[in-house]
Design an enzyme around this catalytic site. Structure first.
Site, PDB file in Angstrom:
ATOM      1  N   SER A  92       0.832  -1.200   0.000  1.00  0.00           N
ATOM      2  CA  SER A  92       0.000   0.000   0.000  1.00  0.00           C
ATOM      3  C   SER A  92       0.871   1.255   0.000  1.00  0.00           C
ATOM      4  CB  SER A  92      -0.899   0.005   1.230  1.00  0.00           C
ATOM      5  OG  SER A  92      -0.111  -0.187   2.391  1.00  0.00           O
ATOM      6  N   SER A  93       1.948   1.235   0.780  1.00  0.00           N
ATOM      7  CA  SER A  93       2.758   2.449   0.884  1.00  0.00           C
ATOM      8  C   SER A  93       3.429   2.773  -0.448  1.00  0.00           C
ATOM      9  CB  SER A  93       3.805   2.313   1.997  1.00  0.00           C
ATOM     10  OG  SER A  93       4.536   1.133   1.830  1.00  0.00           O
ATOM     11  N   ALA A  94       3.937   1.762  -1.131  1.00  0.00           N
ATOM     12  CA  ALA A  94       4.602   2.021  -2.419  1.00  0.00           C
ATOM     13  C   ALA A  94       3.601   2.597  -3.416  1.00  0.00           C
ATOM     14  CB  ALA A  94       5.219   0.741  -2.972  1.00  0.00           C
ATOM     15  N   ASP A 127       8.825  -3.235  -4.202  1.00  0.00           N
ATOM     16  CA  ASP A 127       7.491  -2.626  -4.128  1.00  0.00           C
ATOM     17  C   ASP A 127       7.383  -1.402  -5.026  1.00  0.00           C
ATOM     18  OD1 ASP A 127       7.445  -4.454  -2.101  1.00  0.00           O
ATOM     19  OD2 ASP A 127       6.702  -3.087  -0.567  1.00  0.00           O
TER      20      ASP A 127
HETATM   21  O1  PMV Z   1       5.073  -6.014   3.827  1.00  0.00           O
HETATM   22  P1  PMV Z   1       5.774  -5.297   2.711  1.00  0.00           P
HETATM   23  O2  PMV Z   1       4.935  -5.195   1.462  1.00  0.00           O
HETATM   24  O3  PMV Z   1       6.335  -3.982   3.142  1.00  0.00           O
HETATM   25  O4  PMV Z   1       7.011  -6.218   2.280  1.00  0.00           O
HETATM   26  C1  PMV Z   1       8.215  -6.266   2.990  1.00  0.00           C
HETATM   27  C2  PMV Z   1       9.098  -7.286   2.339  1.00  0.00           C
HETATM   28  C3  PMV Z   1      10.552  -7.290   2.771  1.00  0.00           C
HETATM   29  O5  PMV Z   1      11.224  -8.177   1.892  1.00  0.00           O
HETATM   30  C4  PMV Z   1      10.699  -7.806   4.185  1.00  0.00           C
HETATM   31  C5  PMV Z   1      11.189  -5.912   2.676  1.00  0.00           C
HETATM   32  C6  PMV Z   1      11.245  -5.384   1.246  1.00  0.00           C
HETATM   33  O6  PMV Z   1      11.244  -4.149   1.098  1.00  0.00           O
HETATM   34  O7  PMV Z   1      11.320  -6.164   0.292  1.00  0.00           O
END
Ligand code: PMV
Length: 329
Positions: free
Chosen positions: A119-121, A164
């Site tokens: 969602s943030s990206a 992301d």
């Molecule tokens: O939960 P999310 O969508 O922020 O995914 C984090 C995934 C990690 O591999 C732990 C960090 C990353 O930025 O890839």
């Protein structure tokens, strides 16, 4: 007035291991964040956030980028989302050479917050594109992805991969390894089902936990390396359209993520419910600790089973979104 939208994404393979230089494969889904931007006459920012939680609310925000938001923000997650908006506006202002430009923003999103669906990206990418265009600059995709990564990297204290922000910018399926990001063009339309437990994990804490395990135990480091091996096999299976093998590898990936401590009872319950309903495979997606799982299922079985799984708040089919960030007006 300028409007842009950008998709959320899920990890088919490789979350966490990607932080240590292993490859990962992400896939944009047809749930989007949409950002409307209008130039103001002064240098203030006003952000109105809708649908970021179950209750819509308005944030009145004045001052330059990087100032703290001290308004009636209802949850820490929404507060974090506003931090991302702030950073994205700063990037757009810098790109447009208009550091003091005042803007009104409306942020709307169909993507659950902090639940492993980026969602943030999506909010960052849509904000950079819309704000830059409103300030008169059309940024190329590589620059949007790079600026969006800088925002995420900054807000998350360096604990973010490029997956992301790149995936949300270019859409479709992507492969990321370190700083190398590429789109995978020949991706089949995968029958993806998402289960959501209504919660969210703390990405920073989960990444720190994996780092500590890796330092303490060689076998934890080997497990992270094994996730990289699963990703490489997954890429081959994707290239060969071998959906059954993709499912098996998703199962394997989930087991390895469990071993390094990032699953949870509700995520495991949803993964098992999907498997017992004959999904071809299922795994958590994103940081873990709570949030979403993704299952591969051509039948309605997994989605139905998830709806009746205690702890599962929502289950929906997710289509691959081949469009990344796009102008909506
Ligand atoms: O939960 P999310 O969508 O922020 O995914 C984090 C995934 C990690 O591999 C732990 C960090 C990353 O930025 O890839």
């Amino acid at each position: 007035m300028t409007v842009s939208s950008a998709p959320g994404k899920l990890y088919l393979f490789g979350e966490h291991a990607v932080v240590y230089g292993e490859p990962a494969v992400g896939c944009a889904i047809d749930r989007r964040a949409r950002v409307t931007v209008e130039r103001r006459d002064d240098d203030r920012l006003q952000v109105e956030a809708r649908d970021l939680t179950l209750d819509g609310f308005t944030v009145e925000y004045s001052g330059g980028a990087n100032d703290q938001l001290d308004v009636n923000v209802p949850t820490p997650l929404v507060e974090a989302a506003m931090g991302y908006v702030d950073g994205a506006v700063e990037q757009a202002r810098e790109a447009a050479g208009a550091p003091d430009a005042g803007l009104d923003l409306i942020v709307e999103s169909e993507i659950p917050l902090g639940a492993g669906l980026s969602s943030s990206a999506a909010v960052i990418v849509a904000t950079i594109d819309a704000a830059a265009r409103e300030l008169g600059v059309d940024l190329p995709a590589e620059e949007i992805a790079d600026r969006a990564y800088r925002v995420e990297h900054g807000v998350q204290d360096g604990q973010a991969s490029r997956t992301d922000t790149f995936c949300s910018t270019v859409g479709g399926a992507v492969r990321v390894e370190g700083d190398d990001c590429e789109r995978i063009d020949d991706i089949p339309d995968l029958p993806l089902v998402v289960g959501y437990d209504g919660g969210a994990g703390d990405t920073g804490e989960l990444v720190a936990g994996v780092r500590a395990l890796r330092e303490e135990y060689d076998f934890a480091a080997d497990t992270v390396g094994a996730i990289g091996d699963v990703v490489r096999r997954g890429e081959r299976a994707l290239a060969e359209d071998d959906v059954e093998e993709i499912g098996r590898l998703m199962d394997f990936n989930h087991g390895l993520l469990s071993a390094i401590g990032v699953s949870s009872r509700s995520l495991d319950a949803m993964v098992w419910a999907a498997r017992e309903a004959d999904a071809l495979g299922a795994k958590l997606t994103g940081a873990g600790g709570g949030g979403c799982i993704v299952a591969l299922d051509e039948t309605p079985g997994a989605q139905t089973a998830l709806r009746y799984t205690p702890g599962c708040e929502d289950a929906f089919r997710a289509g691959l979104d081949r469009d990344g960030v796009r102008a909506e007006g």
